[in-house]
Design an enzyme around this catalytic site. Structure first.
Site, PDB file in Angstrom:
ATOM      1  N   HIS A 169      76.160 -49.078  82.896  1.00  0.00           N
ATOM      2  CA  HIS A 169      74.712 -48.829  82.966  1.00  0.00           C
ATOM      3  C   HIS A 169      74.412 -47.483  82.301  1.00  0.00           C
ATOM      4  CE1 HIS A 169      70.743 -48.004  84.568  1.00  0.00           C
ATOM      5  NE2 HIS A 169      70.642 -49.291  84.847  1.00  0.00           N
ATOM      6  N   ASN A 198      69.138 -54.449  90.950  1.00  0.00           N
ATOM      7  CA  ASN A 198      69.978 -53.244  90.991  1.00  0.00           C
ATOM      8  C   ASN A 198      69.229 -52.211  91.825  1.00  0.00           C
ATOM      9  OD1 ASN A 198      71.375 -50.896  90.510  1.00  0.00           O
ATOM     10  ND2 ASN A 198      70.891 -50.789  88.303  1.00  0.00           N
ATOM     11  N   GLU A 230      72.549 -45.148  83.085  1.00  0.00           N
ATOM     12  CA  GLU A 230      72.523 -43.994  84.002  1.00  0.00           C
ATOM     13  C   GLU A 230      73.943 -43.506  84.286  1.00  0.00           C
ATOM     14  OE1 GLU A 230      70.029 -45.755  87.011  1.00  0.00           O
ATOM     15  OE2 GLU A 230      68.340 -45.665  85.614  1.00  0.00           O
ATOM     16  N   GLY A 273      62.838 -47.831  84.005  1.00  0.00           N
ATOM     17  CA  GLY A 273      62.086 -47.037  84.970  1.00  0.00           C
ATOM     18  C   GLY A 273      60.860 -46.352  84.393  1.00  0.00           C
TER      19      GLY A 273
HETATM   20  P1  PGA Z   1      63.998 -50.742  86.038  1.00  0.00           P
HETATM   21  O1  PGA Z   1      65.603 -50.581  85.961  1.00  0.00           O
HETATM   22  O2  PGA Z   1      63.732 -52.202  86.280  1.00  0.00           O
HETATM   23  O3  PGA Z   1      63.582 -49.875  87.183  1.00  0.00           O
HETATM   24  O4  PGA Z   1      63.469 -50.287  84.727  1.00  0.00           O
HETATM   25  C1  PGA Z   1      66.388 -51.525  85.296  1.00  0.00           C
HETATM   26  C2  PGA Z   1      67.830 -51.103  85.336  1.00  0.00           C
HETATM   27  O5  PGA Z   1      68.117 -49.913  85.169  1.00  0.00           O
HETATM   28  O6  PGA Z   1      68.729 -51.941  85.533  1.00  0.00           O
END
Ligand code: PGA
Length: 261
Positions: free
Chosen positions: A93, A10, A95, A178
């Site tokens: 997601h 992603n 976010e 993240g």
């Molecule tokens: P990350 O993100 O691997 O940067 O933690 C995963 C995601 O949000 O799909």
């Protein structure tokens, strides 16, 4: 028959055409790792260019609108991302849920629109740090998933292919995304086991066990082997570590090894 491990990058809001060489490198490397299904969800602007480059990997979108069209400035429909070459879409997601106030109802409507447009879906779920600290993580995630998945089985399969081909679940604890923090193997095993039980309840004994459940949240080559060897983990949804071919394919290699073990 069990499906291949599924490693999905992603790219979030990263990538201009300068990144196409990386997508090409991922695609070429994926051709050498056929035992793993590798896919990439670049930003909307790169779906078509990546689709043109890709011979092996699946290309998808990170979101889509729940309506077919209309006065929605800045939004993109499921049919539009499919037209650009997307074969799947990531939905719900955290976010999107947090930054765009997407409710379970909206996520469900998006899932219905995407499946009707012939796209496969990767439906995300995951709890906050507070919810986990309160001991409510499992109940929260199961409720979120139940409310976000289309209730109508005919919608889920779009009348033709079976549900495990159309639907993938991604469990991503919000506090692990993240941050460099990952859930413990015990917590991952517990949550994936609970999600599996729910999928069997919703889809039945035949399809429920076959739907892949990905783990997401700070997966990188260094921790991938352990996570991907955990029971009921069918792959990974990868953010930061998907931006280079080296790290994404490091995870794909770990997936192949975990599958053979
Ligand atoms: P990350 O993100 O691997 O940067 O933690 C995963 C995601 O949000 O799909």
């Amino acid at each position: 028959m069990p499906q291949r491990p599924y490693i999905v990058g992603n790219w979030k809001m990263h990538g201009t055409r300068a990144m196409l060489s990386e997508a090409r490198a991922i695609d070429r490397a994926a051709q050498r790792h056929m035992k793993v299904e590798v896919a990439l969800a670049p930003p909307y602007t790169l779906i078509h260019p990546v689709h043109r480059e890709a011979e092996q990997i699946g290309v998808g979108a990170q979101d889509c609108h729940h309506e077919d069209g209309g006065a929605h400035t800045g939004d993109i429909s499921a049919a539009m991302v499919a037209d650009a070459g997307a074969k799947f879409v990531i939905l719900g997601h955290s976010e999107r849920r947090q930054n765009h106030a997407e409710s379970d109802e909206i996520v469900r409507a998006k899932a219905e629109a995407a499946l009707s447009a012939g796209l496969r879906i990767i439906l995300c779920c995951g709890e906050s740090e507070e919810t986990r600290a309160a001991g409510d993580a499992v109940a929260f995630v199961k409720e979120q998933l139940k409310a976000s998945l289309p209730a109508d089985h005919a919608v889920l399969t779009n009348g033709s292919a079976n549900a495990p081909e159309r639907v993938t679940i991604a469990y991503e604890p919000i506090w692990a995304i993240g941050t460099g923090n990952t859930a413990t193997v015990e917590d991952i095993a517990e949550m994936h086991g609970e999600i599996r039980a729910l999928l069997i309840e919703l889809f039945g004994e035949e399809e429920g066990p076959e739907i892949r459940i990905l783990y997401g949240g700070s997966v990188k080559p260094e921790n991938a082997s352990q996570i991907l060897s955990t029971a009921e983990v069918g792959g990974a949804l990868v953010g930061g570590a998907s931006l280079t071919a080296d790290s994404l394919m490091g995870i794909a290699l770990a997936a192949a090894e975990a599958d053979e073990a």
